[in-house]
Structures are given as C-alpha cells and as structure tokens.
Design a protein around this motif. Structure first.
Motif, short mmCIF file in Angstrom:
data_model
loop_
_atom_site.label_atom_id
_atom_site.label_comp_id
_atom_site.label_asym_id
_atom_site.label_seq_id
_atom_site.Cartn_x
_atom_site.Cartn_y
_atom_site.Cartn_z
N GLN A 35 1.25 -1.45 0.03
CA GLN A 35 -0.11 0.31 -0.18
C GLN A 35 0.70 0.92 -0.41
N ILE A 36 1.81 1.08 1.03
CA ILE A 36 2.69 2.17 0.51
C ILE A 36 3.55 3.04 -0.35
N ALA A 160 -9.61 -0.93 5.50
CA ALA A 160 -10.12 -1.67 5.19
C ALA A 160 -11.71 -0.69 5.06
N HIS A 161 -11.96 0.25 5.47
CA HIS A 161 -12.98 0.53 5.89
C HIS A 161 -12.85 1.90 4.67
N ILE A 162 -12.25 2.25 4.96
CA ILE A 162 -11.56 3.67 4.69
C ILE A 162 -11.30 3.52 2.89
N SER A 163 -10.70 2.54 2.59
CA SER A 163 -10.72 2.24 1.02
C SER A 163 -11.61 1.78 0.42
N LYS A 164 -12.80 1.46 0.55
CA LYS A 164 -14.27 1.53 0.11
C LYS A 164 -14.71 2.71 -0.56
N GLY A 167 -10.79 5.16 -1.24
CA GLY A 167 -9.74 4.09 -2.20
C GLY A 167 -8.42 4.30 -1.08
N GLU A 168 -7.18 3.38 -1.79
CA GLU A 168 -6.11 2.81 -1.23
C GLU A 168 -5.55 3.97 -0.63
N VAL A 169 -4.77 4.84 -1.09
CA VAL A 169 -4.06 5.90 -0.96
C VAL A 169 -4.57 6.78 0.64
N ALA A 170 -5.98 6.73 0.30
CA ALA A 170 -6.33 7.22 2.05
C ALA A 170 -6.65 6.59 2.90
N GLY A 171 -6.82 4.98 2.58
CA GLY A 171 -6.71 3.99 3.50
C GLY A 171 -5.77 3.37 4.38
N ALA A 172 -4.29 3.63 3.66
CA ALA A 172 -3.43 3.95 4.35
C ALA A 172 -2.95 5.27 5.17
N SER A 173 -3.69 5.54 4.15
CA SER A 173 -2.97 7.29 5.32
C SER A 173 -3.89 7.22 6.75
#
Length: 419
Positions: A35-36, A160-164, A167-173
């Motif tokens: 992810q990073i 997992a919650h934010i990525s949905k 997006g994945e970048v926001a989820g990783a953050s």
C-alpha cells in the motif's frame, strides 16, 4: 494478588506495549508494504532506502541510548520518545516526497531509540531474579506481540473501511494515523504510570561512560552476543517479506496480506511466551535459540523449493505461521542470554546498547540489497532472499554453540580456581 505483583507485571505490560508499538511506525513496511509503495510510487529499492535511513541513525542512537540507560532516569525521555515518534508518523501519513520521507525515517531513528530501547532491556532484567530472566523476556515478547496484533487489526480495519469510499491511498494514510495516535497515547501513559527516579548526578562522567563502552567491547562474549543478534535479526527482518511475496506471486489480497501482519503478532505472543518458559525449564536460553534456528532453516528452505503457483498460497501462509512461532521464540531470548553470558546488570544498558547497535546493522544494507534483488529478478529475487535467511539462521546456530562452549569453559575455570 499483592501490590508488588501488580506493580511488577503492570510495569512489564507497559514496557512490552511500548517496545512493540513504538516500532510499528519505522517498520510499517512489515504490514503495509504494497500500500505504501503504491501510494508513494516507490521501487523496492527506494522502500529499502527508507529502512536504511532509519537504521543508520538508529545504529548511532543505540550506542548513545546504552550509555544513557545506565546513567539517567527515563520517564520524561520515554514520554518524549513516544510523542515525537507519533508526531513523525502523522507527518508520514501525508505521504510526502521521497526525500522528506527519508528525513522522517532518520528522525524516527533518534526518537524511537535513544531514550527507550536499552532502558527497556535494563528495566526488564531488573524486574526479576536470575531464574526468571527467560520467563520475563518471553512474556515481554509475548505481550508485545498481543498488543501489536490488536493495533495492526485496528489499522487494517481503518484501511479496509476508508479504502472502500476514498481509495487505497487514503486507506493507507488512515491506518498510519491510527498507529501514530496510539503511539502518542502510550507516551502519555508512560508519563502517568512509570515511576520517575532521580538523576544520578554523582554518577559516571561522559568520559567514564565512553571508557565503559570501550571496556565492554573488549569482552569476547559481548562480540558473540552481537553476532547472535546480527544473525537472528537478519532472519527476523527477512520473514517480513513473506506476506508481500504471497500478495505478489500467490494471489493473496492486499487486505488479507495486512491481516496476516496482525496474525503475525498474535503468533509473536505464542512464540515469545513458549520460548521464555522453555528457556527457564531447561535452564538454557541458548538451547531455545539453537532449536528455533534449526526449524527456521527448514521453514525458509521450503520457500525456496515451493513452486510459484496461486494454488499453493495456503502452503505459503501455513509455513509463514510455522516460521513466526520460532523466530519469536528465538528473538525473545537473544537479550535474555546476557544472563547466561554473565553480563552484570550494572553493565546491562551499555552492553544491550552495543549489542543492539552492532547486532541490528543488517538494517543498514539488507533491505536495500534484497529490494534490488526483487526489482531485478522478480520471484527469483525472493528465493535469493530466502537463501540469505537460511544462511543467517545457520550462522546463529554456530555462534550460539560457540558462546555455550565459552560459558562452560569459564564456569569450569571458576570451579578449578575455587578448588
């Protein structure tokens, strides 16, 4: 349940929680590597350079921290370490430029080491008698794993919650922010619950401390301890690439890969506690290290011969779990073995500082090296990494057996002298 019991084990729990959680940020690649990498558009080599930047500063910091642990009270400095590291984690969660990220990791090499690590080792040793050392370090490793698992599961849920939705970048953050906030909270708890002690104003001068460090370096057993940690830590670092391997070549989802990171820390609890009790039962921390490394050689050897086929993902994950139990059993004892080696408690801070500074030097080159293998050779690069781990485990076995022989010779000489 008396007050001393609660104080002893409560202190161990807080030390264990801190020891694990403060290192989640500089070692975030172990759980959220893909992810990073995607969020910052980095190569495997650049990901390795982030770790190397942290390790370069940490190496110097271990030396300094070892001397500080033998001289000063740690409460306020511990609090600073956690809050500063948490703040740096919040900065990294914005995914700045690669250059800025390298600066952040270098700064974490200061904030997470100088005022924490050697003081933690010394404090753990002082919680119990000689016969309890394996158990104490085993429980510290085990509790550290359980606390890490809870944190990683929380980070994965946030991802997992934010990525949905974002997006994945926001989820990783979001996952990194969760970790950073918990680190800051641990800092506040240290300030509230860890008893402060007076500074040793009449203790050793800086010159005397420096002489003490060089004196410790003249002890052959210290160099064997360094070698054992160097080899075992290499194996520990390399096992962190298995979930990335499973995601890249065996079809495991990224979310499941991060979940494996949480399960990893639960198995840290199992391996650490079992390793500690076995060490005390058989009155030898060295036997646990040797036995664990033999099984780790088998585990990493299986990755080398296992074909790269998506249908074998279950075998990869099962072998990952198998290896984790034994690497954490080994890791729980490579500082407890100081007791076997006859290192006095008053030298524990500086010796653990030296052993950490030199023993953790694989961080300086290993991740950049294996990252370049992965970029250049793909799946074959991962198999080269597993071969490296097999060799490191073998070296750890040899050095542990040498240390055992040195200890027996020293004990025999003492008995003859007494006679």
């Amino acid at each position: 349940m008396n007050r001393e019991f609660v104080k002893k084990w409560g202190t161990l729990l807080l030390l264990a929680a801190g020891a694990g959680i403060i290192f989640q940020l500089p070692y975030i690649r172990e759980t959220f590597y893909p992810q990073i990498q995607k969020a910052m558009n980095l190569t495997n080599s650049q990901m390795g350079l982030l770790s190397s930047g942290y390790a370069t500063m940490a190496t110097l910091s271990y030396f300094i921290g070892g001397a500080v642990a033998d001289k000063f009270s740690a409460r306020k400095l511990l609090t600073f370490s956690f809050i500063a590291t948490g703040a740096l984690g919040l900065w990294f969660s914005t995914f700045p430029s690669f250059t800025t990220a390298r600066i952040i990791f270098v700064l974490m090499g200061i904030s997470s080491i100088i005022t924490y690590w050697s003081a933690c080792i010394k404090a753990t040793r002082m919680l119990g008698t000689e016969d309890e050392q394996g158990r104490l370090f085993g429980w510290q490793e085990g509790l550290r794993g359980i606390m890490n698992a809870l944190l990683v599961f929380g980070m994965t849920a946030a991802y997992a919650h934010i990525s949905k939705t974002a997006g994945e970048v926001a989820g990783a953050s979001a996952a990194i922010k969760v970790c950073a906030i918990v680190v800051i909270i641990i800092g506040v708890l240290n300030f509230i619950f860890i008893e402060d002690t007076e500074k040793n104003e009449e203790g050793e001068s800086v010159i005397e401390l420096t002489k003490g460090l060089f004196k410790a370096l003249t002890i052959p057993r210290v160099w064997l301890l360094v070698g054992i940690i160097f080899a075992a830590y290499s194996v520990y670092g390399l096992i962190g690439y298995v979930n990335t391997y499973a995601v890249t070549y065996y079809g495991l989802s990224e979310t499941m890969g991060s979940t494996l990171g949480g399960i990893r820390y639960l198995l840290q609890g199992v391996g650490g506690i079992v390793g500690g009790f076995l060490a005390d039962r058989y009155h030898s921390r060295i036997k646990v290290i040797v036995g664990g490394c033999v099984l780790l050689m088998i585990s990493f050897g299986l990755y080398i011969v296992l074909p790269v086929q998506a249908g074998l993902v279950g075998a990869v994950i099962g072998n990952f779990f198998f290896g984790l139990v034994f690497i954490y059993a080994v890791r729980s004892q490579y500082f407890a073995v100081h007791q076997d080696a006859g290192i006095p408690v008053e030298m524990s801070g500086r010796v653990s500082g030296i052993a950490s500074a030199l023993g953790y030097t694989p961080d300086l080159f290993m991740y950049t090296l294996v990252g370049s293998w992965m970029d250049q050779y793909g799946a074959a690069g991962f198999k080269m990494t597993w071969g490296y781990a097999v060799a490191a485990a073998g070296v750890c076995i040899v050095l542990s057996l040498v240390l055992s022989r040195v200890i027996r010779s020293k004990a025999g000489a003492a008995e003859n002298g007494a006679a």
